[in-house]
Design a protein around this motif. Structure first.
Motif, PDB file in Angstrom:
ATOM      1  N   THR A 186       2.399   1.004  -5.051  1.00  0.00           N
ATOM      2  CA  THR A 186       1.872   1.511  -3.791  1.00  0.00           C
ATOM      3  C   THR A 186       0.616   2.325  -4.082  1.00  0.00           C
ATOM      4  O   THR A 186       0.195   2.468  -5.233  1.00  0.00           O
ATOM      5  CB  THR A 186       2.912   2.404  -3.092  1.00  0.00           C
ATOM      6  OG1 THR A 186       3.135   3.568  -3.895  1.00  0.00           O
ATOM      7  CG2 THR A 186       4.231   1.660  -2.887  1.00  0.00           C
ATOM      8  N   ARG A 187       0.075   2.895  -3.023  1.00  0.00           N
ATOM      9  CA  ARG A 187      -1.126   3.714  -3.228  1.00  0.00           C
ATOM     10  C   ARG A 187      -0.836   4.910  -4.119  1.00  0.00           C
ATOM     11  O   ARG A 187      -1.731   5.413  -4.805  1.00  0.00           O
ATOM     12  CB  ARG A 187      -1.697   4.152  -1.879  1.00  0.00           C
ATOM     13  CG  ARG A 187      -2.316   2.971  -1.102  1.00  0.00           C
ATOM     14  CD  ARG A 187      -3.249   3.456   0.000  1.00  0.00           C
ATOM     15  NE  ARG A 187      -4.297   4.339  -0.488  1.00  0.00           N
ATOM     16  CZ  ARG A 187      -5.384   3.941  -1.139  1.00  0.00           C
ATOM     17  NH1 ARG A 187      -5.574   2.657  -1.406  1.00  0.00           N
ATOM     18  NH2 ARG A 187      -6.278   4.816  -1.527  1.00  0.00           N
ATOM     19  N   MET A 233      -6.229  -2.563  -3.363  1.00  0.00           N
ATOM     20  CA  MET A 233      -5.932  -1.269  -2.739  1.00  0.00           C
ATOM     21  C   MET A 233      -7.070  -0.284  -2.967  1.00  0.00           C
ATOM     22  O   MET A 233      -7.457   0.458  -2.056  1.00  0.00           O
ATOM     23  CB  MET A 233      -4.620  -0.695  -3.301  1.00  0.00           C
ATOM     24  CG  MET A 233      -3.372  -1.410  -2.842  1.00  0.00           C
ATOM     25  SD  MET A 233      -1.851  -0.491  -3.227  1.00  0.00           S
ATOM     26  CE  MET A 233      -1.811  -0.593  -5.017  1.00  0.00           C
ATOM     27  N   GLU A 261      -2.737   0.005   1.994  1.00  0.00           N
ATOM     28  CA  GLU A 261      -1.495  -0.074   1.235  1.00  0.00           C
ATOM     29  C   GLU A 261      -1.292  -1.493   0.712  1.00  0.00           C
ATOM     30  O   GLU A 261      -1.830  -2.463   1.265  1.00  0.00           O
ATOM     31  CB  GLU A 261      -0.326   0.350   2.134  1.00  0.00           C
ATOM     32  CG  GLU A 261       1.041   0.413   1.470  1.00  0.00           C
ATOM     33  CD  GLU A 261       1.058   1.303   0.245  1.00  0.00           C
ATOM     34  OE1 GLU A 261       0.715   0.782  -0.854  1.00  0.00           O
ATOM     35  OE2 GLU A 261       1.412   2.493   0.367  1.00  0.00           O
ATOM     36  N   GLU A 276       3.891  -3.293   2.229  1.00  0.00           N
ATOM     37  CA  GLU A 276       3.820  -2.917   3.639  1.00  0.00           C
ATOM     38  C   GLU A 276       4.433  -3.993   4.544  1.00  0.00           C
ATOM     39  O   GLU A 276       5.078  -3.675   5.554  1.00  0.00           O
ATOM     40  CB  GLU A 276       2.356  -2.682   4.035  1.00  0.00           C
ATOM     41  CG  GLU A 276       2.189  -2.150   5.453  1.00  0.00           C
ATOM     42  CD  GLU A 276       0.751  -1.760   5.762  1.00  0.00           C
ATOM     43  OE1 GLU A 276       0.511  -1.264   6.890  1.00  0.00           O
ATOM     44  OE2 GLU A 276      -0.139  -1.945   4.896  1.00  0.00           O
TER      45      GLU A 276
END
Length: 434
Positions: free
Chosen positions: A168-169, A196, A202, A207
């Protein structure tokens, strides 16, 4: 006929599919016992509804350890005919899965040919294909573009897809702050990471995970949850990035099972031998026994040209400790696209690791092969030994290039052969050693 959407859905409804029946027979299992494992998610049977020529296999730690062969063209090596030769050779040598990692040219034509002709399980990494499919720069692709490519692969007949859903971020900040020695070495993971970074959005595979599950459920595609943060060197093994991603993959495994979608979870990478068994246990705990699919692990970083050996060492330990599926590594790893000979050496090394693990785990029937070889050696039956060898051609070649004076010996020991002497002694024969 009772209806079902996926192998897992069928198992949960008590429906014995033809794929389950075939796998149970191969594994010497009662179909009901296999069905229970599929229902729990502890065995996956990747079997896309559109892969009509599939010879199904089960993947799970309590089954025979399976191996996968990576192949596919690149910008520097573009010959799809050579890759098809590799496919045919890999299947003939007993590989249970082929992953098409092509990153150049008409990938869809090759993928469709694989799904139409190859009986092994077919896997892909759709993110590789996204830029090629749309012919647009990476940062101009949208989340829906990525999903569309996954759907395209599923529709073509691919049995499992590697999706890097677990980064993820937050991972961006972790990588920047922790100063990993090798950063991210997963090709698909690095593309998602780059997307990203460039878009500020995201991870689309995280997501829109529910939409991915809907696609996989429709075609019965198994999700292979890719480990974007797998360690790419010994120094990065078992670090925070790797373990935190694995925790997230455990959560995503359960979400897939809730929709009757089969799951495999991918694992390390490069890892010292003393950490491998613990990593397998952590995965089994966090992912509730979902089949673990490992690349290697490679147990040292210093052996370019010999990484099929470093990988086989780690693979044997991993599989004996609970991994279910070994991705082969060839002598060309880290150096070049493997050729046919590289592929053969990689397959043999992986098959040795897989079989060694099956012996250690006590898989039903695994020791039969070794016992037959021992019986042939005791009888000094060379033809039987060649027939039972994991690489018959190489075994025969070694004997023939140094042919002994007497057929009941080899050029190493001659008449000093212990087997020959014992056979004669126990049968009351005279033992001549000069």
């Amino acid at each position: 006929m009772a209806e079902y959407t996926t192998q897992m859905d069928a198992a949960r409804k008590g429906i014995l599919t033809k794929e389950m029946e075939a796998v149970a027979k191969k594994e010497n299992m009662e179909p009901a016992a296999l069905m229970e494992l599929v229902a729990k998610g502890q065995v996956a049977i990747p079997a896309n509804k559109n892969h009509k020529c599939l010879n199904p296999e089960g993947v799970g730690s309590m089954l025979r350890t399976k191996i996968n062969v990576n192949l596919g063209v690149s910008r520097d090596c573009k010959d799809y005919n050579v890759e098809m030769e590799k496919v045919q050779g890999a299947v003939a040598m007993g590989a249970e899965a082929i992953m098409d990692l092509s990153s150049h040219g008409d990938t869809r034509e090759f993928r469709r040919k694989l799904c139409a002709e190859c009986p092994a399980m077919i896997g892909t990494v759709p993110v590789y294909d996204s830029v090629i499919h749309f012919q647009r720069p990476l940062d101009e692709l949208t989340a829906q573009d990525f999903l569309e490519v996954v759907r395209s692969h599923a529709k073509d007949g691919v049995d499992f897809v590697t999706l890097h859903c677990g980064i993820t971020r937050k991972t961006i900040q972790q990588i920047k702050e922790q100063g990993r020695r090798m950063n991210i070495v997963s090709r698909g993971g690095s593309l998602v990471f780059a997307w990203m970074c460039m878009t500020g959005q995201e991870n689309p595979f995280y997501e829109y995970y529910d939409e991915l599950l809907d696609i996989c459920r429709e075609y019965d595609v198994t999700i292979s949850l890719g480990d974007a943060c797998r360690p790419g060197c010994i120094d990065d093994a078992s670090d925070v990035c790797q373990i935190e991603e694995l925790v997230r993959l455990g959560e995503l495994t359960q979400r897939a099972w809730d929709k009757d979608v089969q799951v495999m979870v991918e694992g390390p990478g490069h890892m010292p031998m003393d950490q491998i068994a613990a990593n397998m246990k952590i995965q089994q705990t966090l992912c509730k026994g979902a089949p673990f699919y490992v690349l290697g692990p490679l147990v040292t970083d210093i052996a370019p040209g010999y990484d099929h050996i470093t990988s086989a060492i780690g693979g044997a330990i991993a599989a004996s400790s609970g991994a279910a599926f070994l991705c082969y590594v060839t002598p060309a790893e880290h150096l070049a696209l493997p050729d046919l000979q590289d592929m053969k050496e990689g397959i043999i090394a992986s098959k040795i690791a897989a079989h060694a693990a099956d012996l250690a785990k006590g898989i039903k029937g695994a020791a039969d092969w070794d016992n037959k070889m021992s019986d042939a050696r005791k009888k000094l039956d060379w033809e039987a030994q060649f027939a039972l060898a994991i690489d018959p051609e190489k075994a025969r070649r070694y004997r023939e290039k140094a042919a002994p004076e007497h057929d009941d010996t080899c050029s190493m020991c001659g008449k000093f052969c212990a087997v020959r002497s014992m056979n004669k002694a126990l049968s009351g024969e005279y033992i001549d050693v000069l």
